[in-house]
Design an enzyme around this catalytic site. Structure first.
Site, PDB file in Angstrom:
ATOM      1  N   ASP A  79      -6.194   2.726   6.302  1.00  0.00           N
ATOM      2  CA  ASP A  79      -5.245   2.640   5.191  1.00  0.00           C
ATOM      3  C   ASP A  79      -4.678   4.006   4.782  1.00  0.00           C
ATOM      4  O   ASP A  79      -5.263   5.048   5.054  1.00  0.00           O
ATOM      5  CB  ASP A  79      -5.942   2.065   3.949  1.00  0.00           C
ATOM      6  CG  ASP A  79      -6.254   0.582   4.084  1.00  0.00           C
ATOM      7  OD1 ASP A  79      -6.169   0.056   5.201  1.00  0.00           O
ATOM      8  OD2 ASP A  79      -6.588  -0.024   3.045  1.00  0.00           O
ATOM      9  N   ASP A  80      -3.583   3.917   4.084  1.00  0.00           N
ATOM     10  CA  ASP A  80      -2.985   5.014   3.315  1.00  0.00           C
ATOM     11  C   ASP A  80      -2.167   6.013   4.140  1.00  0.00           C
ATOM     12  O   ASP A  80      -1.609   6.945   3.600  1.00  0.00           O
ATOM     13  CB  ASP A  80      -4.025   5.785   2.480  1.00  0.00           C
ATOM     14  CG  ASP A  80      -4.739   4.902   1.467  1.00  0.00           C
ATOM     15  OD1 ASP A  80      -4.381   3.706   1.366  1.00  0.00           O
ATOM     16  OD2 ASP A  80      -5.665   5.385   0.787  1.00  0.00           O
ATOM     17  N   HIS A 129       1.154  -1.486   2.756  1.00  0.00           N
ATOM     18  CA  HIS A 129       0.132  -1.090   1.762  1.00  0.00           C
ATOM     19  C   HIS A 129       0.808  -0.495   0.520  1.00  0.00           C
ATOM     20  O   HIS A 129       0.249   0.374  -0.129  1.00  0.00           O
ATOM     21  CB  HIS A 129      -0.825  -0.090   2.414  1.00  0.00           C
ATOM     22  CG  HIS A 129      -2.139   0.096   1.695  1.00  0.00           C
ATOM     23  ND1 HIS A 129      -2.920  -0.945   1.272  1.00  0.00           N
ATOM     24  CD2 HIS A 129      -2.810   1.220   1.342  1.00  0.00           C
ATOM     25  CE1 HIS A 129      -4.024  -0.467   0.687  1.00  0.00           C
ATOM     26  NE2 HIS A 129      -3.969   0.849   0.710  1.00  0.00           N
ATOM     27  N   HIS A 133       0.930   3.327  -3.188  1.00  0.00           N
ATOM     28  CA  HIS A 133      -0.442   2.938  -3.545  1.00  0.00           C
ATOM     29  C   HIS A 133      -0.593   2.496  -4.995  1.00  0.00           C
ATOM     30  O   HIS A 133      -1.553   2.825  -5.688  1.00  0.00           O
ATOM     31  CB  HIS A 133      -1.436   4.073  -3.243  1.00  0.00           C
ATOM     32  CG  HIS A 133      -2.768   3.556  -2.799  1.00  0.00           C
ATOM     33  ND1 HIS A 133      -3.782   3.252  -3.687  1.00  0.00           N
ATOM     34  CD2 HIS A 133      -3.252   3.271  -1.583  1.00  0.00           C
ATOM     35  CE1 HIS A 133      -4.829   2.810  -3.003  1.00  0.00           C
ATOM     36  NE2 HIS A 133      -4.535   2.806  -1.726  1.00  0.00           N
ATOM     37  N   HIS A 219      -9.889   5.045   6.215  1.00  0.00           N
ATOM     38  CA  HIS A 219      -8.645   5.720   5.820  1.00  0.00           C
ATOM     39  C   HIS A 219      -8.344   6.859   6.795  1.00  0.00           C
ATOM     40  O   HIS A 219      -9.197   7.748   6.966  1.00  0.00           O
ATOM     41  CB  HIS A 219      -8.786   6.261   4.389  1.00  0.00           C
ATOM     42  CG  HIS A 219      -9.009   5.170   3.371  1.00  0.00           C
ATOM     43  ND1 HIS A 219     -10.227   4.566   3.187  1.00  0.00           N
ATOM     44  CD2 HIS A 219      -8.144   4.557   2.528  1.00  0.00           C
ATOM     45  CE1 HIS A 219     -10.112   3.624   2.255  1.00  0.00           C
ATOM     46  NE2 HIS A 219      -8.856   3.594   1.838  1.00  0.00           N
TER      47      HIS A 219
HETATM   48 NI    NI Z   1      -5.385   2.283   0.036  1.00  0.00          NI
END
Ligand code: NI
Length: 270
Positions: A79-80, A129, A133, A219
């Site tokens: 993620d991210d 995503h 955030h 991540h």
């Molecule tokens: Ni995230």
């Protein structure tokens, strides 16, 4: 009984059978563990090809994913990103022919469009995503929709294709928005807490919780996570795991349905 009644009964039974087959699909509204479905031969999205652009993003050559109802599969998710460590991660994954799923932040997609194209061309899956955030339960529904759309648009602009999943930050999504989603919701069931520990050994240790069918949350914006990946890939590979995308793992994920049992917003960053 009359033959007409018999026909009606057969027809009713057929309808019921079909309805029940539909129910056996992995509907996990309560974030329970889904049942495995055989890998799809045709996801129904094969016709979606990127428009001819000078960026030239092409999906990886036809690949037959493993049948996760028969062999051990795990879906590693990151993620991210994308971020500056992502290219290194992509090479590590390549070494094991591992496919992963990336849940992208829209503004990072704008910064690193080539990395997103590389993710896709190497056969990884891309999910939305949000743009920056945001916790989508803390903004209006209209704002949440705009945020997701803006992120979809950035991914489409970079790659020519739409993301096939969404993972809301913190696993948090307003119920009314969920119904309107055109893609499945991918949560997780093993949280490595890599974002919190920022420690390679802890991340490797957390990955020991992986079982067949796990969706693993990591991540790719932390160097400590990238450094944990070789050991995780090596260990799972020696145990016979296949590294697949979330969609490959689940088989036929349904739009608006959440997959993965690990919604723990109190302890998870997502
Ligand atoms: Ni995230």
């Amino acid at each position: 009984m009359s033959s007409r009644l018999a026909v009606l009964r057969i027809a009713t039974a057929a309808v019921l059978t079909l309805a029940m087959a539909g129910c056996s699909a992995p509907l996990s509204e309560n974030w329970v563990r889904y049942s495995f479905a055989p890998a799809p031969e045709d996801s129904g999205q094969a016709a979606e090809t990127p428009p001819a652009t000078d960026q030239g993003t092409k999906p990886e050559a036809e690949r037959t994913p493993p049948n996760c109802s028969k062999v051990k599969c795990v879906a590693l998710t990151f993620d991210d990103g994308p971020g500056k460590y992502t290219p290194e991660l992509l090479s590590l994954l390549d070494q094991y022919d591992a496919k992963a799923t990336f849940f992208l932040i829209g503004k990072n997609v704008k910064k690193h469009p080539q990395i997103v194209r590389d993710e896709l061309s190497k056969g990884h899956e891309i999910g939305n995503h949000t743009w920056s955030h945001k916790d989508l339960t803390k903004v209006s529904i209209a704002a949440a929709k705009r945020d997701l759309q803006k992120t979809d648009d950035a991914i489409k602009e970079a790659t020519g294709t739409d993301p096939t999943l969404v993972r809301p930050p913190f696993g948090a999504l307003p119920r009314s928005l969920k119904k309107n989603l055109s893609v499945p919701i991918a949560l997780w069931d093993v949280d490595t807490l890599d974002w919190k520990t920022r420690n390679t050994k802890s991340t490797i240790k957390a990955a020991e919780k992986i079982v067949p069918g796990s969706i693993v949350l990591m991540h790719d914006i932390h160097k400590s996570t990238i450094d944990a990946v070789p050991a995780i890939l090596k260990d799972l590979s020696s145990k016979g795991y296949h590294f697949v995308t979330v969609t490959e793992l689940i088989g036929h994920p349904n739009p608006g349905i959440g997959y993965g049992s690990g919604q723990r917003p109190a302890t998870s960053k997502g």
